[in-house]
Design a protein around this motif. Structure first.
Motif, short mmCIF file in Angstrom:
data_model
loop_
_atom_site.label_atom_id
_atom_site.label_comp_id
_atom_site.label_asym_id
_atom_site.label_seq_id
_atom_site.Cartn_x
_atom_site.Cartn_y
_atom_site.Cartn_z
N TRP A 58 0.85 -1.19 0.00
CA TRP A 58 0.00 0.00 0.00
C TRP A 58 0.89 1.25 0.00
O TRP A 58 1.79 1.39 0.85
CB TRP A 58 -0.91 -0.01 1.23
N PRO A 59 0.70 2.19 -0.94
CA PRO A 59 1.61 3.33 -1.08
C PRO A 59 1.74 4.19 0.17
O PRO A 59 2.83 4.70 0.46
CB PRO A 59 0.99 4.13 -2.24
N GLY A 60 0.65 4.37 0.93
CA GLY A 60 0.73 5.20 2.14
C GLY A 60 1.66 4.61 3.18
O GLY A 60 2.47 5.33 3.80
N PHE A 61 1.58 3.30 3.41
CA PHE A 61 2.47 2.64 4.35
C PHE A 61 3.92 2.73 3.87
O PHE A 61 4.84 2.96 4.65
CB PHE A 61 2.09 1.18 4.52
N THR A 62 4.11 2.52 2.58
CA THR A 62 5.47 2.57 2.02
C THR A 62 6.11 3.94 2.25
O THR A 62 7.27 4.04 2.65
CB THR A 62 5.43 2.25 0.52
N ALA A 63 5.34 5.00 2.04
CA ALA A 63 5.86 6.36 2.19
C ALA A 63 6.28 6.65 3.63
O ALA A 63 7.34 7.23 3.88
CB ALA A 63 4.83 7.37 1.72
N VAL A 64 5.46 6.25 4.60
CA VAL A 64 5.79 6.51 6.01
C VAL A 64 6.93 5.60 6.46
O VAL A 64 7.84 6.03 7.17
CB VAL A 64 4.55 6.32 6.91
N ALA A 65 6.90 4.35 6.04
CA ALA A 65 7.92 3.40 6.48
C ALA A 65 9.31 3.79 6.01
O ALA A 65 10.31 3.55 6.71
CB ALA A 65 7.56 2.00 6.00
N LYS A 66 9.41 4.39 4.84
CA LYS A 66 10.71 4.80 4.33
C LYS A 66 11.37 5.83 5.23
O LYS A 66 12.61 5.93 5.30
CB LYS A 66 10.56 5.38 2.92
N ALA A 67 10.55 6.61 5.93
CA ALA A 67 11.08 7.65 6.81
C ALA A 67 11.31 7.14 8.23
O ALA A 67 11.79 7.89 9.08
CB ALA A 67 10.12 8.84 6.83
N GLY A 68 10.96 5.89 8.49
CA GLY A 68 11.07 5.32 9.83
C GLY A 68 9.72 5.28 10.51
O GLY A 68 9.10 6.33 10.74
N ALA A 69 9.22 4.09 10.79
CA ALA A 69 7.85 3.97 11.28
C ALA A 69 7.69 2.76 12.18
O ALA A 69 8.53 1.85 12.19
CB ALA A 69 6.89 3.86 10.10
N ARG A 70 6.60 2.76 12.93
CA ARG A 70 6.14 1.58 13.67
C ARG A 70 4.70 1.31 13.28
O ARG A 70 3.94 2.25 13.03
CB ARG A 70 6.24 1.79 15.19
N PHE A 71 4.34 0.04 13.26
CA PHE A 71 2.99 -0.36 12.89
C PHE A 71 2.25 -0.84 14.13
O PHE A 71 2.79 -1.59 14.94
CB PHE A 71 3.03 -1.45 11.82
N ILE A 72 1.00 -0.38 14.26
CA ILE A 72 0.17 -0.68 15.42
C ILE A 72 -0.97 -1.59 14.99
O ILE A 72 -1.79 -1.22 14.14
CB ILE A 72 -0.41 0.60 16.05
N ALA A 73 -1.03 -2.79 15.58
CA ALA A 73 -2.08 -3.76 15.27
C ALA A 73 -2.92 -3.99 16.52
O ALA A 73 -2.48 -3.77 17.64
CB ALA A 73 -1.45 -5.08 14.81
N PRO A 74 -4.15 -4.47 16.36
CA PRO A 74 -4.97 -4.79 17.53
C PRO A 74 -4.42 -6.02 18.26
O PRO A 74 -3.82 -6.90 17.64
CB PRO A 74 -6.35 -5.07 16.93
N SER A 75 -4.66 -6.05 19.58
CA SER A 75 -4.28 -7.22 20.37
C SER A 75 -5.24 -8.37 20.07
O SER A 75 -6.25 -8.19 19.38
CB SER A 75 -4.34 -6.88 21.86
N ALA A 76 -4.94 -9.55 20.61
CA ALA A 76 -5.81 -10.71 20.39
C ALA A 76 -7.22 -10.44 20.90
O ALA A 76 -8.21 -10.78 20.24
CB ALA A 76 -5.21 -11.94 21.07
N ASP A 77 -7.33 -9.84 22.08
CA ASP A 77 -8.65 -9.52 22.62
C ASP A 77 -9.37 -8.48 21.77
O ASP A 77 -10.59 -8.55 21.56
CB ASP A 77 -8.53 -9.01 24.06
N GLU A 78 -8.61 -7.50 21.27
CA GLU A 78 -9.21 -6.47 20.42
C GLU A 78 -9.68 -7.07 19.09
O GLU A 78 -10.73 -6.69 18.57
CB GLU A 78 -8.21 -5.35 20.18
N ILE A 79 -8.91 -8.00 18.54
CA ILE A 79 -9.33 -8.66 17.30
C ILE A 79 -10.66 -9.38 17.51
O ILE A 79 -11.58 -9.28 16.68
CB ILE A 79 -8.25 -9.65 16.82
N ALA A 80 -10.79 -10.07 18.64
CA ALA A 80 -12.05 -10.77 18.95
C ALA A 80 -13.21 -9.79 19.05
O ALA A 80 -14.31 -10.06 18.55
CB ALA A 80 -11.90 -11.57 20.23
N SER A 81 -12.98 -8.65 19.67
CA SER A 81 -14.03 -7.63 19.81
C SER A 81 -14.43 -7.06 18.46
O SER A 81 -15.62 -6.85 18.18
CB SER A 81 -13.55 -6.50 20.73
N ILE A 82 -13.45 -6.80 17.61
CA ILE A 82 -13.73 -6.24 16.28
C ILE A 82 -14.54 -7.22 15.45
O ILE A 82 -15.53 -6.86 14.80
CB ILE A 82 -12.41 -5.88 15.56
N LEU A 83 -14.14 -8.49 15.45
CA LEU A 83 -14.83 -9.49 14.64
C LEU A 83 -16.25 -9.73 15.13
O LEU A 83 -17.16 -9.99 14.33
CB LEU A 83 -14.04 -10.80 14.63
#
Length: 228
Positions: A166-191
């Motif tokens: 995805w171009p947006g992720f690529t652009a930020v990652a090139k400058a130095g980035a961290r990615f934030i994902a939901p936890s296991a409990d949060e994934i269950a809540s979202i689904l």
């Protein structure tokens, strides 16, 4: 005998997102392989505009994100058809490497770029935040390409996006980035809240800063066509 050529318009999305990139490749492939078709890609506001444009006959085929496509296909009077599945879109937030944000909950009250106004990706991000009860200052864009700069210059705390390449992720990652994902409990809540989403993983090394697979949620996008 002269070969009859059918001209078709493919709706994509705003510049800077994944749909225009995929759309250009899709058009090039079809035009190279099928002499009776001539596809032309056209930028639109994204998935939520592509469906009504298809129904109105103003597009012939279009790229549509999973949540928007699934809702349309479930309608009793739906007249759109699936031509092909595109790709899976595991969703994540990306922040600058020096950001204090370590979890989705840390984004509460902060400005967050969710994407272009008509994008199905933006809808997915809203659903994720609503499922977790995390209220942010949502930023929607005229063009998806404007999002990365807002994170890099500090106007936004994070950018929501999805998919490998995805171009947006690529652009930020090139400058130095961290990615934030939901936890296991949060994934269950979202689904539980959004059954149209599925458990997915962002593969390791998909972007700089992702050293191991990141479990998250996402959906599949589709190429849809008018019934005729």
């Amino acid at each position: 005998m002269k070969t009859l050529v059918t001209a078709l318009i493919l709706g994509t999305a705003t510049p800077g997102g994944g749909f225009p990139v995929y759309g250009d490749a899709f058009v090039a492939m079809v035009n190279a392989q099928e002499p009776t078709l001539r596809l032309e890609a056209r930028n639109t506001k994204g998935s939520t505009e592509n469906v009504p444009l298809l129904e109105a006959g103003k597009l012939d085929i279009a790229l549509v994100a999973g949540e928007v496509a699934n809702a349309q296909l479930a309608k009793a009077d739906n007249r759109l058809r699936i031509v092909a599945a595109m790709y899976s879109s595991p969703g994540l937030f990306v922040v600058r490497a020096d950001s204090p944000v370590r979890s989705i909950a840390d984004l509460r009250g902060k400005p967050v770029v969710l994407g272009a106004q008509g994008s199905g990706l933006t809808l997915m991000g809203r659903n994720v935040l609503e499922a977790l009860g995390v209220e942010v200052q949502p930023i929607t864009l005229e063009k998806a390409a404007d999002g990365p700069a807002m994170v890099l210059d500090g106007r936004a705390a994070a950018l929501w996006g999805a998919g490998v390449g995805w171009p947006g992720f690529t652009a930020v990652a090139k400058a130095g980035a961290r990615f934030i994902a939901p936890s296991a409990d949060e994934i269950a809540s979202i689904l539980a809240r959004s059954p149209a989403l599925k458990a997915m993983q962002m593969p390791e090394n998909a972007y700089p800063g992702i050293a191991q697979p990141l479990p998250t949620v996402g959906s599949w996008s589709y190429v849809l066509a008018r019934a005729d």
